[in-house]
Design a protein around this motif. Structure first.
Motif, PDB file in Angstrom:
ATOM      1  N   ALA A  51      42.852  47.519  46.928  1.00 38.83           N
ATOM      2  CA  ALA A  51      42.750  46.058  46.945  1.00 38.83           C
ATOM      3  C   ALA A  51      44.126  45.453  46.709  1.00 38.83           C
ATOM      4  O   ALA A  51      44.806  45.792  45.735  1.00 38.83           O
ATOM      5  N   HIS A  52      44.559  44.597  47.619  1.00 35.38           N
ATOM      6  CA  HIS A  52      45.817  43.877  47.460  1.00 35.38           C
ATOM      7  C   HIS A  52      45.509  42.429  47.092  1.00 35.38           C
ATOM      8  O   HIS A  52      44.961  41.672  47.895  1.00 35.38           O
ATOM      9  N   ILE A  53      45.812  42.074  45.846  1.00 36.88           N
ATOM     10  CA  ILE A  53      45.685  40.695  45.392  1.00 36.88           C
ATOM     11  C   ILE A  53      47.091  40.146  45.196  1.00 36.88           C
ATOM     12  O   ILE A  53      48.004  40.873  44.814  1.00 36.88           O
ATOM     13  N   THR A  54      47.259  38.872  45.465  1.00 36.95           N
ATOM     14  CA  THR A  54      48.582  38.282  45.263  1.00 36.95           C
ATOM     15  C   THR A  54      48.444  36.803  44.959  1.00 36.95           C
ATOM     16  O   THR A  54      47.429  36.174  45.279  1.00 36.95           O
ATOM     17  N   ASP A  55      49.445  36.262  44.301  1.00 33.75           N
ATOM     18  CA  ASP A  55      49.525  34.830  44.007  1.00 33.75           C
ATOM     19  C   ASP A  55      48.255  34.315  43.329  1.00 33.75           C
ATOM     20  O   ASP A  55      47.643  33.344  43.763  1.00 33.75           O
ATOM     21  N   VAL A  56      47.920  34.988  42.236  1.00 31.28           N
ATOM     22  CA  VAL A  56      46.763  34.557  41.438  1.00 31.28           C
ATOM     23  C   VAL A  56      47.057  33.236  40.734  1.00 31.28           C
ATOM     24  O   VAL A  56      46.181  32.387  40.595  1.00 31.28           O
ATOM     25  N   HIS A  57      48.275  33.046  40.277  1.00 28.75           N
ATOM     26  CA  HIS A  57      48.679  31.804  39.600  1.00 28.75           C
ATOM     27  C   HIS A  57      47.670  31.429  38.510  1.00 28.75           C
ATOM     28  O   HIS A  57      47.141  30.312  38.483  1.00 28.75           O
ATOM     29  N   ILE A  58      47.435  32.357  37.610  1.00 25.66           N
ATOM     30  CA  ILE A  58      46.415  32.115  36.598  1.00 25.66           C
ATOM     31  C   ILE A  58      46.796  30.937  35.713  1.00 25.66           C
ATOM     32  O   ILE A  58      47.954  30.750  35.344  1.00 25.66           O
ATOM     33  N   THR A  59      45.813  30.120  35.423  1.00 23.53           N
ATOM     34  CA  THR A  59      45.964  29.010  34.500  1.00 23.53           C
ATOM     35  C   THR A  59      44.687  28.924  33.674  1.00 23.53           C
ATOM     36  O   THR A  59      43.689  29.570  34.011  1.00 23.53           O
ATOM     37  N   ASP A  60      44.715  28.169  32.598  1.00 23.37           N
ATOM     38  CA  ASP A  60      43.531  28.125  31.743  1.00 23.37           C
ATOM     39  C   ASP A  60      42.688  26.878  31.960  1.00 23.37           C
ATOM     40  O   ASP A  60      41.772  26.604  31.194  1.00 23.37           O
ATOM     41  N   GLY A  61      42.963  26.096  33.007  1.00 21.58           N
ATOM     42  CA  GLY A  61      42.182  24.911  33.302  1.00 21.58           C
ATOM     43  C   GLY A  61      41.149  25.137  34.395  1.00 21.58           C
ATOM     44  O   GLY A  61      41.197  26.123  35.135  1.00 21.58           O
ATOM     45  N   ASN A  62      40.197  24.239  34.515  1.00 23.42           N
ATOM     46  CA  ASN A  62      39.219  24.199  35.593  1.00 23.42           C
ATOM     47  C   ASN A  62      38.411  25.482  35.739  1.00 23.42           C
ATOM     48  O   ASN A  62      38.000  25.843  36.835  1.00 23.42           O
ATOM     49  N   GLY A  63      38.206  26.183  34.643  1.00 18.26           N
ATOM     50  CA  GLY A  63      37.417  27.411  34.716  1.00 18.26           C
ATOM     51  C   GLY A  63      38.056  28.520  35.516  1.00 18.26           C
ATOM     52  O   GLY A  63      37.363  29.459  35.940  1.00 18.26           O
ATOM     53  N   VAL A  64      39.364  28.446  35.733  1.00 15.13           N
ATOM     54  CA  VAL A  64      40.048  29.433  36.577  1.00 15.13           C
ATOM     55  C   VAL A  64      39.909  30.862  36.056  1.00 15.13           C
ATOM     56  O   VAL A  64      39.652  31.782  36.842  1.00 15.13           O
ATOM     57  N   PRO A  65      40.068  31.124  34.751  1.00 17.21           N
ATOM     58  CA  PRO A  65      39.919  32.509  34.300  1.00 17.21           C
ATOM     59  C   PRO A  65      38.570  33.122  34.680  1.00 17.21           C
ATOM     60  O   PRO A  65      38.509  34.267  35.145  1.00 17.21           O
ATOM     61  N   GLU A  66      37.487  32.370  34.513  1.00 13.67           N
ATOM     62  CA  GLU A  66      36.172  32.905  34.864  1.00 13.67           C
ATOM     63  C   GLU A  66      36.034  33.095  36.367  1.00 13.67           C
ATOM     64  O   GLU A  66      35.413  34.064  36.838  1.00 13.67           O
ATOM     65  N   ARG A  67      36.604  32.194  37.131  1.00 15.78           N
ATOM     66  CA  ARG A  67      36.550  32.320  38.591  1.00 15.78           C
ATOM     67  C   ARG A  67      37.324  33.550  39.052  1.00 15.78           C
ATOM     68  O   ARG A  67      36.876  34.296  39.942  1.00 15.78           O
ATOM     69  N   PHE A  68      38.483  33.789  38.445  1.00 17.95           N
ATOM     70  CA  PHE A  68      39.278  34.961  38.794  1.00 17.95           C
ATOM     71  C   PHE A  68      38.545  36.249  38.413  1.00 17.95           C
ATOM     72  O   PHE A  68      38.511  37.216  39.186  1.00 17.95           O
ATOM     73  N   LYS A  69      37.945  36.256  37.247  1.00 20.44           N
ATOM     74  CA  LYS A  69      37.206  37.447  36.825  1.00 20.44           C
ATOM     75  C   LYS A  69      36.017  37.718  37.761  1.00 20.44           C
ATOM     76  O   LYS A  69      35.728  38.874  38.082  1.00 20.44           O
ATOM     77  N   LYS A  70      35.351  36.664  38.199  1.00 19.91           N
ATOM     78  CA  LYS A  70      34.252  36.847  39.149  1.00 19.91           C
ATOM     79  C   LYS A  70      34.770  37.407  40.466  1.00 19.91           C
ATOM     80  O   LYS A  70      34.117  38.256  41.094  1.00 19.91           O
ATOM     81  N   CYS A  71      35.927  36.936  40.882  1.00 11.66           N
ATOM     82  CA  CYS A  71      36.529  37.440  42.118  1.00 11.66           C
ATOM     83  C   CYS A  71      36.844  38.927  41.986  1.00 11.66           C
ATOM     84  O   CYS A  71      36.536  39.723  42.887  1.00 11.66           O
ATOM     85  N   LEU A  72      37.454  39.323  40.874  1.00  8.11           N
ATOM     86  CA  LEU A  72      37.765  40.734  40.650  1.00  8.11           C
ATOM     87  C   LEU A  72      36.494  41.579  40.634  1.00  8.11           C
ATOM     88  O   LEU A  72      36.435  42.663  41.231  1.00  8.11           O
ATOM     89  N   GLY A  73      35.476  41.085  39.948  1.00  3.55           N
ATOM     90  CA  GLY A  73      34.212  41.810  39.905  1.00  3.55           C
ATOM     91  C   GLY A  73      33.607  41.974  41.283  1.00  3.55           C
ATOM     92  O   GLY A  73      33.061  43.033  41.617  1.00  3.55           O
ATOM     93  N   HIS A  74      33.707  40.931  42.094  1.00  2.00           N
ATOM     94  CA  HIS A  74      33.191  40.988  43.462  1.00  2.00           C
ATOM     95  C   HIS A  74      33.951  42.027  44.279  1.00  2.00           C
ATOM     96  O   HIS A  74      33.346  42.791  45.056  1.00  2.00           O
ATOM     97  N   ILE A  75      35.269  42.075  44.120  1.00  2.00           N
ATOM     98  CA  ILE A  75      36.076  43.052  44.853  1.00  2.00           C
ATOM     99  C   ILE A  75      35.638  44.469  44.502  1.00  2.00           C
ATOM    100  O   ILE A  75      35.447  45.319  45.379  1.00  2.00           O
ATOM    101  N   VAL A  76      35.469  44.729  43.215  1.00  6.02           N
ATOM    102  CA  VAL A  76      35.090  46.074  42.775  1.00  6.02           C
ATOM    103  C   VAL A  76      33.698  46.438  43.272  1.00  6.02           C
ATOM    104  O   VAL A  76      33.470  47.536  43.802  1.00  6.02           O
ATOM    105  N   GLN A  77      32.762  45.517  43.129  1.00  4.76           N
ATOM    106  CA  GLN A  77      31.384  45.801  43.526  1.00  4.76           C
ATOM    107  C   GLN A  77      31.250  45.970  45.032  1.00  4.76           C
ATOM    108  O   GLN A  77      30.518  46.848  45.512  1.00  4.76           O
ATOM    109  N   THR A  78      31.963  45.154  45.805  1.00  8.87           N
ATOM    110  CA  THR A  78      31.816  45.150  47.253  1.00  8.87           C
ATOM    111  C   THR A  78      32.605  46.262  47.926  1.00  8.87           C
ATOM    112  O   THR A  78      32.129  46.907  48.867  1.00  8.87           O
ATOM    113  N   HIS A  79      33.834  46.500  47.463  1.00 10.21           N
ATOM    114  CA  HIS A  79      34.739  47.393  48.184  1.00 10.21           C
ATOM    115  C   HIS A  79      35.043  48.697  47.440  1.00 10.21           C
ATOM    116  O   HIS A  79      35.586  49.618  48.041  1.00 10.21           O
ATOM    117  N   GLN A  80      34.767  48.743  46.153  1.00  9.69           N
ATOM    118  CA  GLN A  80      35.006  49.932  45.345  1.00  9.69           C
ATOM    119  C   GLN A  80      36.418  50.495  45.555  1.00  9.69           C
ATOM    120  O   GLN A  80      36.584  51.657  45.945  1.00  9.69           O
TER     121      GLN A  80
END
Length: 312
Positions: A51-80
């Motif tokens: 999995a190639h992820i780039t330009d996450v630009h993590i911030t602590d506003g707008n629920g971004v951490p939870e959205r990013f974690k959901k994205c990572l979880g989706h990548i692992v579950q879908t593509h292993q």
């Protein structure tokens, strides 16, 4: 990064701050399939799925951490994937002139929390993005100054490095130098590294900045030493198979001298914001939706690179 893109980041941050955390930001107007055409039926399996992820630009506003974690979880579950390659700009920005120490430590802690919370068992090999370095520390002797601190927070051995898994070799570059380029020391190291690669081994090169492709023509941000790198890769055309990048938040798949140059969009899309007048969809930067890439690496040197939009 030009002034316009710097302003876009600031604008996107403001947009994110004003949006409700529960809002569904990336509802696509139509179904998006992977970016490349369907592959031939293959009986052999890839040596690695990456999995190639780039330009996450993590911030602590707008629920971004939870959205990013959901994205990572989706990548692992879908593509292993077997492991991750992270193309840099992990944090929203610590390179601006007015960023205090507390903001630097807070953003990197948020990054750590996301990785540990979503993919604690996966290896992540990163390169340094231009927004990852705190240049306005009180002095160059400050332990948090510049690339060395960014490398330590990304848990990588140095600002540039390489590693080998089976017959695939991964080269991680640092283009954060004059005019976006490799410094002399790094270029000499790269030439030696590729020259020492045995026959039958193949290379994946990752830089934060595009080396070749369409996106630098559109928005800039490409390597100034692209000709020297192109010549080097041609010299080792039996080894170098693909060059990965981010930075421009655009998806581009270019082939030159049988080397793929893939700028794989951005997990953050329009910096986690809705977009602007040029965005062709919710969360898009220009025509590119937020997303990530999945690489399939085969024992004979074949490589597939598919871009997957996400809606988190």
């Amino acid at each position: 990064m030009g002034i316009k893109r710097r302003e876009l980041i600031k604008t996107a941050a403001l947009l994110s701050a004003g949006m409700g955390a529960a809002a569904k930001v990336f509802s696509q107007p139509e179904k998006h399939e992977p970016s490349t055409a369907a592959k031939d039926d293959r009986k052999d399996k890839p040596v690695f799925t990456v999995a190639h992820i780039t330009d996450v630009h993590i911030t602590d506003g707008n629920g971004v951490p939870e959205r990013f974690k959901k994205c990572l979880g989706h990548i692992v579950q879908t593509h292993q994937p077997d492991f991750f390659l992270n193309g840099g700009d992990a944090v929203m920005d610590v390179s601006y002139d007015n960023v205090p120490r507390e903001q630097v430590t807070r953003l990197w802690k948020t990054w750590d929390d996301c990785i540990q919370g979503a993919v604690p068992k996966h290896e992540i090999y990163s390169c340094i993005g231009n927004h990852d370095c705190w240049w306005k520390a009180p002095s160059t002797d400050d332990s948090m100054y510049g690339k060395a601190y960014a490398a330590s927070r990304l848990k990588i051995p140095a600002r540039y490095y390489s590693f080998t898994k089976k017959n695939w070799h991964f080269v991680i570059l640092d283009g954060n130098n004059k005019d976006i380029s490799l410094d002399e020391e790094q270029m000499l190291w790269l030439k030696k590294d590729l020259a020492g690669l045995p026959a039958g081994h193949f290379a994946v090169v990752m830089s934060h900045f595009p080396i070749l492709g369409i996106t630098p023509i559109l928005v800039g941000g490409g390597h100034a030493d692209k000709k020297e790198l192109k010549d080097l890769f041609y010299q080792h055309r039996d080894k170098v198979r693909i060059c990965l990048s981010g930075h421009n938040h655009l998806m581009d798949n270019t082939i030159y001298n049988d080397v793929k140059y893939c700028c794989n969009g951005a997990v953050s899309g329009f910096w986690w914001g809705k977009g602007d007048g040029e965005s062709k969809g919710n969360g898009f930067y220009l025509e590119t939706p937020p997303g990530y890439a999945i690489l399939k690496l085969y024992a004979d040197g074949r490589v597939d690179n598919d871009y997957y939009p996400h809606e988190f």
